[in-house]
Design a protein around this motif. Structure first.
Motif, short mmCIF file in Angstrom:
data_model
loop_
_atom_site.label_atom_id
_atom_site.label_comp_id
_atom_site.label_asym_id
_atom_site.label_seq_id
_atom_site.Cartn_x
_atom_site.Cartn_y
_atom_site.Cartn_z
N TRP A 1 18.60 -17.06 -24.95
CA TRP A 1 18.75 -15.88 -24.08
C TRP A 1 19.93 -16.08 -23.12
N GLU A 2 20.64 -14.97 -22.84
CA GLU A 2 21.69 -15.00 -21.80
C GLU A 2 21.46 -13.78 -20.89
N LEU A 3 21.08 -14.06 -19.66
CA LEU A 3 20.80 -12.98 -18.70
C LEU A 3 21.83 -13.00 -17.58
N ASP A 4 22.49 -11.86 -17.38
CA ASP A 4 23.51 -11.73 -16.32
C ASP A 4 22.85 -11.95 -14.96
N ASN B 1 30.27 -2.91 -15.38
CA ASN B 1 30.42 -1.80 -14.42
C ASN B 1 29.04 -1.21 -14.12
N ALA B 2 28.84 0.09 -14.42
CA ALA B 2 27.55 0.73 -14.15
C ALA B 2 26.64 0.71 -15.37
N ASP B 3 27.08 0.08 -16.48
CA ASP B 3 26.31 0.06 -17.73
C ASP B 3 25.57 -1.27 -17.90
N MET B 4 24.47 -1.19 -18.61
CA MET B 4 23.74 -2.41 -19.00
C MET B 4 23.80 -2.52 -20.52
N LEU B 5 24.03 -3.77 -21.03
CA LEU B 5 24.15 -4.01 -22.47
C LEU B 5 23.08 -4.99 -22.91
N ILE B 6 22.40 -4.65 -24.02
CA ILE B 6 21.52 -5.63 -24.70
C ILE B 6 22.16 -5.88 -26.07
N ARG B 7 22.67 -7.07 -26.24
CA ARG B 7 23.43 -7.41 -27.44
C ARG B 7 22.68 -8.49 -28.23
N VAL B 8 22.41 -8.22 -29.51
CA VAL B 8 21.71 -9.15 -30.40
C VAL B 8 22.69 -9.59 -31.49
N THR B 9 22.93 -10.91 -31.55
CA THR B 9 23.90 -11.46 -32.51
C THR B 9 23.21 -12.47 -33.43
N ASN B 10 23.54 -12.42 -34.71
CA ASN B 10 22.98 -13.36 -35.69
C ASN B 10 24.02 -13.65 -36.76
N PRO B 11 23.84 -14.76 -37.55
CA PRO B 11 24.80 -15.05 -38.62
C PRO B 11 24.85 -13.90 -39.62
N SER B 12 26.04 -13.68 -40.15
CA SER B 12 26.23 -12.58 -41.09
C SER B 12 25.68 -12.96 -42.45
N SER B 13 24.97 -12.03 -43.13
CA SER B 13 24.44 -12.27 -44.48
C SER B 13 25.46 -11.80 -45.51
N ASN B 14 25.18 -12.08 -46.76
CA ASN B 14 26.10 -11.68 -47.83
C ASN B 14 26.00 -10.19 -48.14
N ILE B 15 24.93 -9.54 -47.65
CA ILE B 15 24.73 -8.11 -47.94
C ILE B 15 25.37 -7.30 -46.83
N ALA B 16 26.23 -6.36 -47.23
CA ALA B 16 26.85 -5.48 -46.23
C ALA B 16 25.81 -4.52 -45.68
N ILE B 17 25.73 -4.41 -44.39
CA ILE B 17 24.71 -3.58 -43.74
C ILE B 17 25.39 -2.37 -43.09
N GLY C 1 18.50 -19.91 -39.49
CA GLY C 1 19.74 -19.60 -38.78
C GLY C 1 19.52 -19.57 -37.27
N TRP C 2 20.17 -18.63 -36.61
CA TRP C 2 20.06 -18.55 -35.14
C TRP C 2 20.19 -17.09 -34.70
N ILE C 3 19.70 -16.84 -33.51
CA ILE C 3 19.79 -15.50 -32.90
C ILE C 3 20.17 -15.68 -31.43
N ASN C 4 21.12 -14.87 -31.00
CA ASN C 4 21.53 -14.88 -29.57
C ASN C 4 21.25 -13.50 -28.98
N ILE C 5 20.52 -13.51 -27.88
CA ILE C 5 20.20 -12.25 -27.19
C ILE C 5 20.85 -12.29 -25.81
N GLU C 6 21.72 -11.31 -25.54
CA GLU C 6 22.47 -11.27 -24.27
C GLU C 6 22.15 -9.96 -23.53
N ILE C 7 21.77 -10.09 -22.29
CA ILE C 7 21.58 -8.92 -21.41
C ILE C 7 22.66 -9.01 -20.35
N ALA C 8 23.64 -8.08 -20.42
CA ALA C 8 24.84 -8.15 -19.58
C ALA C 8 25.02 -6.85 -18.78
N LYS C 9 25.84 -7.00 -17.73
CA LYS C 9 26.18 -5.86 -16.89
C LYS C 9 27.68 -5.60 -16.99
#
Length: 506
Positions: free
Chosen positions: A395-398, A439-455, A429-437
């Protein structure tokens, strides 16, 4: 006696004689011991039996009245029988100006149609003429005194309409009457009340020797302070131009006179111009406007509330549809663990899953929950999936974000995490969850390793992702100023799904 009749005949049937000196504005023929012709430029007011003639300041010309000439005059005054011609010729006259001798004794003989005096008299001046016979006896005398005139309104009448054709007739009637005609009221003050819409007629005092009273007047109103020029009128003054609900000041004076008389004309308002009526109408309009405005906004508010309630119901329905989807996926995972004989792991999974379900059911009817509660649900879900697939997450929390003070839609980010587990973290694999600020917006960003299947962004996650897209659309309708947007990117190394909460900190 024949001479008197002949003289009166000539006076009463005047005509112009060539070579006669041009008369002034007013001419009076005075038949006395010595017949005279008096001419004035500004008006001769009255004559008393004591021999005092009141006149307005200005030019005065006194001539002998010739018995053989035709004379044009406005008034005829007979005080005595004229002397015989022989007796008249034996008299002499003198003139005194303000008690001082103006002219020595001058014989009358030879001055039958000549001018005795032609001069101008100022304010408070007096002119005295005296005639005596040969024995020194006074045979005639009279005095001219200047008098300051100030026009006076002696009566008035209020009419309902103005008839200009009738005005000439009224003037002739008023000239024949000494008192006030029928219908006129006597004026006892300097103020006159005029009923709404009425036309006022004013009777101005006239003097016995004047053919008509030449009056100058001007009117100023309360609304218009501009001082107009003087207008001319007569002893009957009609004012049809006065408007209701206004106060006027009427000023009167005689020509070439400085004395001004002032009167106040109060034109009463119509019923709809009354103050209390205006206030009533104004308050009625204001009340009606307030009621209509209130009705309009209440109707608009109810319509918007109904629409919002409908959208909230649809959003709640979507959330309730998401729960069975989540339950189905969780039970499939438990079934898989039991199938491969990992009963202990399946038991732990079921225990954690029951905790998630309890918290989810608790928030099923809520549109928003605290970010702290939502992160706790996501953490529990990751713990369950971690038991099954054995991946790592962080987890990454601003520091500027306080989860307990911020509200978000419940389980909105859960499909993103589920998609990350399914496509990128299932093979340890791994998962990264970031809650960032930002300016006036809040972002919840979920990142994981890319698979071979295009999504594809709009098909990732299958049915669960379709539900989250619908939730975003409904939330945008409910909160157009603070929408939630979704972004998805993928390259060879990793895939990133981002929820952008617009204006969340404004």
């Amino acid at each position: 006696m024949k001479s008197i009749k002949w003289f009166l005949f000539l006076c009463l049937f005047p005509f112009l004689v060539q070579g006669q000196e041009k008369p002034l504005k007013q001419t009076i023929c005075l038949i006395a011991d010595i017949p005279l012709l008096l001419e004035s430029d500004h008006g001769i007011i009255s004559f008393s039996k004591t021999g005092i003639l009141d006149i307005s300041p200005g030019r005065i010309r006194i001539s002998m009245a010739a018995r053989t000439d035709a004379i044009e005059f406005e008034h005829l005054i007979q005080l005595a029988k004229p002397l015989a011609v022989m007796e008249q010729n034996s008299t002499a006259y003198t003139v005194q100006w303000n008690t001082k001798k103006y002219r020595d004794w001058t014989p009358v003989a030879g001055q039958h149609s000549s001018t005795l005096i032609d001069t101008s008299l100022g304010i408070n001046d007096s002119l005295k003429l005296i005639w005596k016979n040969r024995s020194g006896k006074i045979v005639q005398k009279f005095t001219l005194k200047t008098k300051i005139l100030r026009p006076a309104i002696i009566g008035f009448r209020i009419n309902e309409y103005y008839d200009s054709i009738d005005r000439g007739h009224k003037i002739r009637v008023l000239k024949r009457k000494n008192g006030l005609p029928k219908g006129y009221q006597s004026l006892q003050s300097d103020s006159i009340q005029i009923q709404a819409g009425g036309i006022i007629e004013l009777k101005i005092k006239s003097y016995p020797l004047l053919v008509d009273t030449l009056i100058q007047f001007r009117i100023t109103s309360r609304e218009d302070k501009t001082i107009p020029g003087w207008k001319s009128g007569s002893h009957l003054l009609i004012l049809p131009e006065l408007k209701a609900d206004n106060n006027y000041t009427l000023e009167l004076k005689y020509p070439n006179q400085s004395a001004v008389a002032k009167y106040h004309l109060i034109h009463q308002p119509f019923w709809h111009q009354l103050t209390w009526v205006r206030w009533t109408i104004g308050l009625s309009l204001l009340t009606t406007t307030i009621l209509l405005t209130r009705w309009y906004y209440r109707r608009k508010w109810r319509r918007e509330a109904a629409q919002r309630e409908r959208l909230e119901e649809q959003l709640t329905t979507l959330q309730s549809q998401l729960n069975p989807h989540f339950i189905f996926n969780a039970l499939s995972s438990i079934e898989g663990l039991v199938t491969i004989g990992q009963n202990k792991l399946a038991n732990e999974y079921l225990t954690t899953f029951s905790m998630i379900m309890r918290d989810t059911l608790k928030n099923v009817d809520k549109m928003l929950i605290s970010l702290e509660e939502d992160l706790q649900l996501m953490h529990q879900y990751l713990k369950v999936e971690q038991l099954r697939f054995g991946f790592e997450y962080e987890w990454e929390l601003d520091p500027g974000i306080h989860p307990a003070e911020i509200e978000v839609p419940p389980m909105l980010a859960q499909p993103l995490i589920e998609n990350a587990v399914k496509h990128g973290a299932s093979a340890k694999g791994w998962i990264n969850i970031e809650i960032a600020k930002k300016n006036a917006d809040m972002l919840i960003r979920v990142t994981n390793p890319s698979s071979n299947i295009a999504i594809k962004p709009r098909t990732a996650g299958g049915y669960g992702w379709s539900l989250i897209n619908q939730r975003l659309d409904h939330f945008r309708e409910l909160n157009p100023d603070s929408p939630i947007e979704f972004e998805f990117s993928q390259d060879e190394k990793q895939a990133t799904a981002t929820l952008i909460f617009k204006n969340w900190f404004s």
